[in-house]
Design an enzyme around this catalytic site. Structure first.
Site, mmCIF file in Angstrom:
data_model
loop_
_atom_site.group_PDB
_atom_site.id
_atom_site.type_symbol
_atom_site.label_atom_id
_atom_site.label_comp_id
_atom_site.label_asym_id
_atom_site.label_seq_id
_atom_site.Cartn_x
_atom_site.Cartn_y
_atom_site.Cartn_z
ATOM 1 N N CYS A 31 0.812 -1.219 0.023
ATOM 2 C CA CYS A 31 -0.027 0.003 -0.151
ATOM 3 C C CYS A 31 0.801 1.349 -0.033
ATOM 4 C CB CYS A 31 -0.872 0.080 1.120
ATOM 5 S SG CYS A 31 -0.241 -0.674 2.723
ATOM 6 N N HIS A 77 -2.712 6.206 4.834
ATOM 7 C CA HIS A 77 -1.332 6.389 5.072
ATOM 8 C C HIS A 77 -0.781 7.772 4.558
ATOM 9 C CE1 HIS A 77 -1.418 2.152 6.016
ATOM 10 N NE2 HIS A 77 -0.628 1.800 4.949
HETATM 11 O O1 L14 Z 1 2.698 -5.992 2.340
HETATM 12 O O2 L14 Z 1 0.857 -3.421 8.575
HETATM 13 O O3 L14 Z 1 0.768 -5.400 1.539
HETATM 14 O O4 L14 Z 1 0.515 -1.393 7.339
HETATM 15 C C1 L14 Z 1 0.764 -3.928 3.898
HETATM 16 C C2 L14 Z 1 0.018 -3.270 5.049
HETATM 17 C C3 L14 Z 1 2.171 -5.360 4.991
HETATM 18 C C4 L14 Z 1 2.084 -4.766 6.363
HETATM 19 C C5 L14 Z 1 1.431 -5.472 2.549
HETATM 20 C C6 L14 Z 1 0.893 -2.603 7.508
HETATM 21 C C7 L14 Z 1 1.176 -4.988 3.880
HETATM 22 C C8 L14 Z 1 1.338 -3.261 6.149
#
Ligand code: L14
Ligand code: 25A
Length: 340
Positions: free
Chosen positions: A134, A247
């Site tokens: 993300c 985010h």
């Molecule tokens: O790799 O905890 O798609 O914010 C994305 C969210 C890994 C953890 C990924 C988090 C996840 C991340």
């Protein structure tokens, strides 16, 4: 796969009850993706639960090796270990898997796709298309048009990531910590190594021997793969903040050639999927609260970094469950069916 003029596709959502899975169902409906039949899978914990899609109640089934018979497209978001275990069964049933986990992203024969950046990579899939991380998705959507103009040499990024990235349990934990605080109760701590309420935790994913975390290295490696340019250098620090959705990222970019903040603003205003909010004198800049539950990648605070010859600083915000996950996955599916 059948042509787009036909009735629609048999689609499955794996991890349908999770933070991303529920958004996948909603985005399929909202964008009117041509679905002839929707199947929903999760673990045995959720089997029998019903979720709504286009006015219908669909029963969630336990995911098994035989779940994919007749399914043409499966959107996976049940974590990397479930993807590794079940995607091979889907592929051998002839299903195209669009996988939101990190399981296959860096594999050579798996395209890693952001439709605004590298839609052409979908063509060479061999059954699995990976949906990027993300934090990486929102950054590359904003940086690709600037790279095309002035060629990026180096990116230094710091993230402020919401708890929904960890899943629905983490969202409930932030809310219950807030309630416990208000009530004067003991703050419950289960998901993260520390209290997240009123805190910032600079740990996302496991730490590696280098001192960087997995999340930080995803931003380094996935950026190069999506942009198709191994020469782009990336240094990342990823941190968790007490935000439910979206985010935020502070992004410093060094370019080969001249690019002014005004040029960047003009290009970004024309970039599909991007909304520029950049009027700091009026306190107008992208905010997680406003980006939450919306589709775009928001860019603001665009300014010249005078510490290098050709540099810019930007503030980039997007809903991690939408463009960072469910929306990007459905957009990949939309590109995929264009070919048939
Ligand atoms: O790799 O905890 O798609 O914010 C994305 C969210 C890994 C953890 C990924 C988090 C996840 C991340
Ligand atoms: O394995 P990983 O890679 O470490 O991933 C860990 C978690 O991160 C989230 C997702 O959480 C995942 O479980 N996640 C992964 N990639 C993400 C991304 N890119 C991401 N989040 C955001 N962006 P989640 O809870 O939001 O979603 C989990 C979904 O996966 C289903 N699932 C789990 N095991 C499964 C499975 N499906 C099929 N087979 C399996 N073996 C899960 O369904 C959910 O849809 P569920 O039925 O297990 O969950 C129903 C509800 O129960 C909560 N819950 C989840 N785990 C537990 C739990 N409750 C108690 N104990 C648990 N261990 C969930 O909150 C859900 O509401």
């Amino acid at each position: 796969m059948r042509c787009k003029h036909c009735r629609g596709y048999k689609v499955a959502v794996v991890g349908a009850t999770g933070a991303v899975g529920t958004e996948m169902i909603r985005v399929l409906e909202e964008r009117n993706f041509p679905v002839s039949e929707l199947k929903l899978f999760a673990s045995s914990r959720s089997a029998g639960k019903k979720l709504g899609f286009k006015g219908e109640q669909i029963t969630v089934c336990e995911l098994t090796q035989n779940s994919f018979e007749g399914i043409e497209i499966a959107l996976f978001s049940a974590g990397a270990s479930r993807s590794k275990e079940f995607a091979p069964y889907a592929v051998s049933s002839g299903t195209v898997v669009i996988d939101n986990s990190s399981a296959f992203r860096m594999e050579k024969d798996v395209p890693l796709v952001v439709p605004e950046v590298n839609p052409q990579d979908i063509k060479w899939h061999k059954g699995i298309i990976a949906n990027p991380n993300c934090s990486t998705i929102q950054m590359v959507v904003a940086l690709k048009p600037l790279h095309d103009l002035a060629e990026i040499k180096r990116i230094v990024v710091i993230t402020y990531q919401s708890v929904s990235g960890t899943g629905s349990k983490a969202m409930r934990e932030l809310e219950s910590q807030a309630k416990a605080y208000i009530n004067g109760d003991k703050i419950p701590i289960e998901v993260y190594p520390h209290q997240i309420l009123f805190n910032v935790i600079p740990e996302i994913g496991k730490f590696l021997d280098t001192g960087y975390s997995e999340e930080e290295m995803k931003m380094v490696n996935e950026t190069k793969k999506i942009m198709g340019d191994d020469s782009i250098r990336v240094a990342a620090t990823t941190a968790r903040v007490p935000v439910l959705r979206a985010h935020s990222e502070a992004v410093n970019v060094e370019f080969e050639r001249e690019i002014t903040p005004q040029q960047a603003r003009e290009i970004l205003q024309k970039t599909p999927g991007v909304v520029v909010i950049d009027n700091p004198a009026n306190h107008e800049y992208p905010l997680a609260i406003n980006a939450s539950r919306t589709d775009p990648v928001y860019v603001g605070r665009i300014r010249k970094d005078t510490s290098v010859e050709h540099g810019l600083d930007l503030w980039i915000v997007s809903d991690n469950l939408l463009k960072g996950a469910a929306l990007n996955a459905v957009q990949i599916a939309e590109e995929l069916i264009k070919e048939f």
